[in-house]
Write an enzyme that holds these catalytic residues in place. Structure first.
Site, PDB file in Angstrom:
ATOM      1  CD  GLU A   1      -2.664  -0.828   2.783  1.00 14.56           C
ATOM      2  OE1 GLU A   1      -2.718   0.292   3.321  1.00 14.56           O
ATOM      3  OE2 GLU A   1      -3.215  -1.832   3.257  1.00 14.56           O
TER       4      GLU A   1
ATOM      5  CD  GLU B   1     -12.051   0.934   0.932  1.00 11.05           C
ATOM      6  OE1 GLU B   1     -12.526  -0.103   1.415  1.00 11.05           O
ATOM      7  OE2 GLU B   1     -10.825   1.175   0.911  1.00 11.05           O
TER       8      GLU B   1
ATOM      9  CD  GLU C   1      -7.679   5.381   7.584  1.00 12.57           C
ATOM     10  OE1 GLU C   1      -8.015   4.307   7.061  1.00 12.57           O
ATOM     11  OE2 GLU C   1      -6.505   5.728   7.740  1.00 12.57           O
TER      12      GLU C   1
END
Ligand SMILES: *[C@@H]1O[C@H](CO)[C@@H](O)[C@H](O)[C@H]1NC(C)=O
Ligand SMILES: *[C@@H]1O[C@H](CO)[C@@H](O)[C@H](O)[C@H]1NC(C)=O
Length: 465
Positions: free
Chosen positions: A265, A319, A328
């Site tokens: 990532e 998301e 996030e």
């Protein structure tokens, strides 16, 4: 060789309508209620983009079938949950358990091009569960054996690590080494497994969790004064390069400089709390474009020039159901209608931007660039976030007390009162953060820590700074 060739081809056709960006992977997380169907996603990636790899956070059969049917050439990394590892590590029953997992989860989807199996995620920290650490390598070995026995010998096995597997350091890559305790006992045998099985060591490299207002340019590949490494006489102008070379250096010190490094990532969000500098589409674009140049554009790093790294950008989509800070939920590179959130040159045709981003894409140098990954001076402390989950905080205490002195929070210690997990966690999280060189990621603790500039000390309880 292939990525370099593609880069040359792309450069040769620079400006042409069919110009293509380099191949790259993406993390395809689906913690959201507004995403297109897996089939539409697989079709989009295969036909419209130069993205040639996806990383899934599980082995969801719907996703595997969607790729099998619509994108059989895209290679897939599949993840196994942390909780499953101990069953594979068991001496007598582990191999059968691993074969069972492979038979249930991979064999029925053989049309999907699964090339990598990820045993858990970030087992070596930030939060350490000793049983999982002990199980990790035996589980990886059994899974590799199981894959061969079940007829999938080309699927390699690895596990994504957080960057804190490196010992605290001064940010000079040649001084890097793995954390004592993990170096010889866990990572050396794991690197031997990687060497023997031809699989990469995988790291999640996030300058995003280490930058601050002073070193933003260094973190996102914008012009900056650089960090000079006196031992190698190399000049680092990007934190990502320094992180990769730190991993390489640490591997080399254990005798495994030849093992491949993959990036599980790496990414940059387009939105965060309003007070946070350095977050937005331009910053995200500069970071990801710079990272792609390094990993699959043929550039490599100062210690590994010209090398390519199997890399997965975090992330394909925003998301909207992820918990935690605003950032996030905002790491995506594509909108849900498949338009790019910003141009990375990954569309196959008709991409409006350049396929080869210029080395200095931004005209906005900060007024006071500083290369220091963690500048000293000025009080900074790490504390538990208000309302953080008590179980996670207790895990933080258990983990950090392996490295720092926890007498002050024990009965009779100056920080015992107030006797609650929030207060005790804050004290030890700060001690850990200070001892490790005050990188922001040393205060992350799965999103339960936060850095503050106001001294949390009180009465008899003195927080280190
Ligand atoms: C599967 O992915 C690998 C690695 O990217 C690639 O070499 C191979 O050609 C792919 N397989 C298919 C059937 O396209
Ligand atoms: C490192 O590179 C930067 C950018 O090219 C330059 O400004 C700086 O002077 C260099 N530093 C050293 C020590 O070579």
């Amino acid at each position: 060789m292939l990525p370099l060739l593609l880069l040359l081809l792309a450069a040769a056709s620079h400006g042409g309508a069919a110009a293509q960006g380099p191949p790259i992977g993406v993390n395809y997380g689906a913690n959201a209620d507004n995403l297109p169907s897996p089939s539409a996603v697989a079709t989009f990636l295969a036909t419209q983009t130069t993205i040639n790899r996806v990383k899934l956070f599980d082995a969801n059969p719907t996703f595997l079938d969607a790729f099998a049917a619509n994108a059989p050439s895209i290679s897939i990394a599949v993840s196994i949950p942390n909780s499953a590892l101990p069953s594979f590590a068991d001496q007598s029953t582990g191999l059968d358990a691993a074969r069972g997992w492979v038979r249930d989860n991979l064999v029925p989807h053989s049309g999907a091009n699964v090339t990598l199996l990820l045993a858990g995620n970030e087992i070596l920290g930030p939060v350490v569960v000793p049983d999982l650490v002990v199980a990790l390598l035996p589980a990886m070995r059994r899974l590799a054996q199981a894959l061969t026995l079940e007829g999938l010998p080309n699927v390699r096995v690895t596990t994504p690590h957080y960057l804190g597997i490196l010992a605290p350091s001064d940010g000079i890559p040649s001084n890097a080494r793995f954390r004592p305790g993990f170096d010889n006992k866990v990572l050396a045998p794991m690197l031997k497994f990687h060497r023997d099985s031809g699989s990469p060591l995988m790291v999640n490299a996030y300058p995003y969790f280490s930058y601050n207002a002073q070193n933003l340019n260094y973190a996102i590949f914008r012009p900056n004064a650089g960090v000079y490494d006196p031992n190698t006489k190399l000049n680092y102008t990007s934190m990502f390069d320094a992180q990769m070379d730190a991993i390489y250096t640490a591997m080399k010190k254990l005798g495994y400089g030849d093992v491949e490094i993959a990036v599980g990532e790496a990414g940059w969000p387009t939105q965060a709390e309003a007070s946070q500098v350095g977050v937005g589409p331009e910053e995200a674009k500069d970071f990801n474009a710079g990272m792609i140049r390094v990993c699959s554009g043929g550039k490599g790093t100062p210690l590994m020039p010209g090398k390519s790294f199997e890399t997965y950008i975090f992330s394909l989509f925003d998301e909207n159901q992820k918990p935690g800070p605003i950032a996030e939920r905002n790491f995506g590179i594509f909108n849900t209608d498949f338009t790019p959130k910003y141009d990375l040159g990954l569309l196959r045709q008709g991409s409006s931007g350049s396929p080869n981003p210029s080395p200095n894409p931004s005209p906005k140098p900060s007024p006071n660039p500083s290369p220091n990954p963690s500048p000293s001076g000025g009080g900074k402390w790490c504390v538990a976030k208000a309302g953080a989950d008590a179980t996670t905080l207790q895990n933080n205490i258990n983990y950090a007390c392996g490295y720092v002195d926890c007498k002050p929070i024990q009965s009779g210690g100056g920080c015992f009162d107030p006797n609650n997990v929030q207060s005790h966690a804050s004290f030890v999280m700060n001690a850990y953060y200070q001892a490790n060189g005050r990188h922001d990621y040393d205060c992350d603790f799965k999103g339960t820590g936060t850095v503050t500039s106001s001294d949390p000390s009180y009465g008899s309880c003195k927080y280190v700074s």
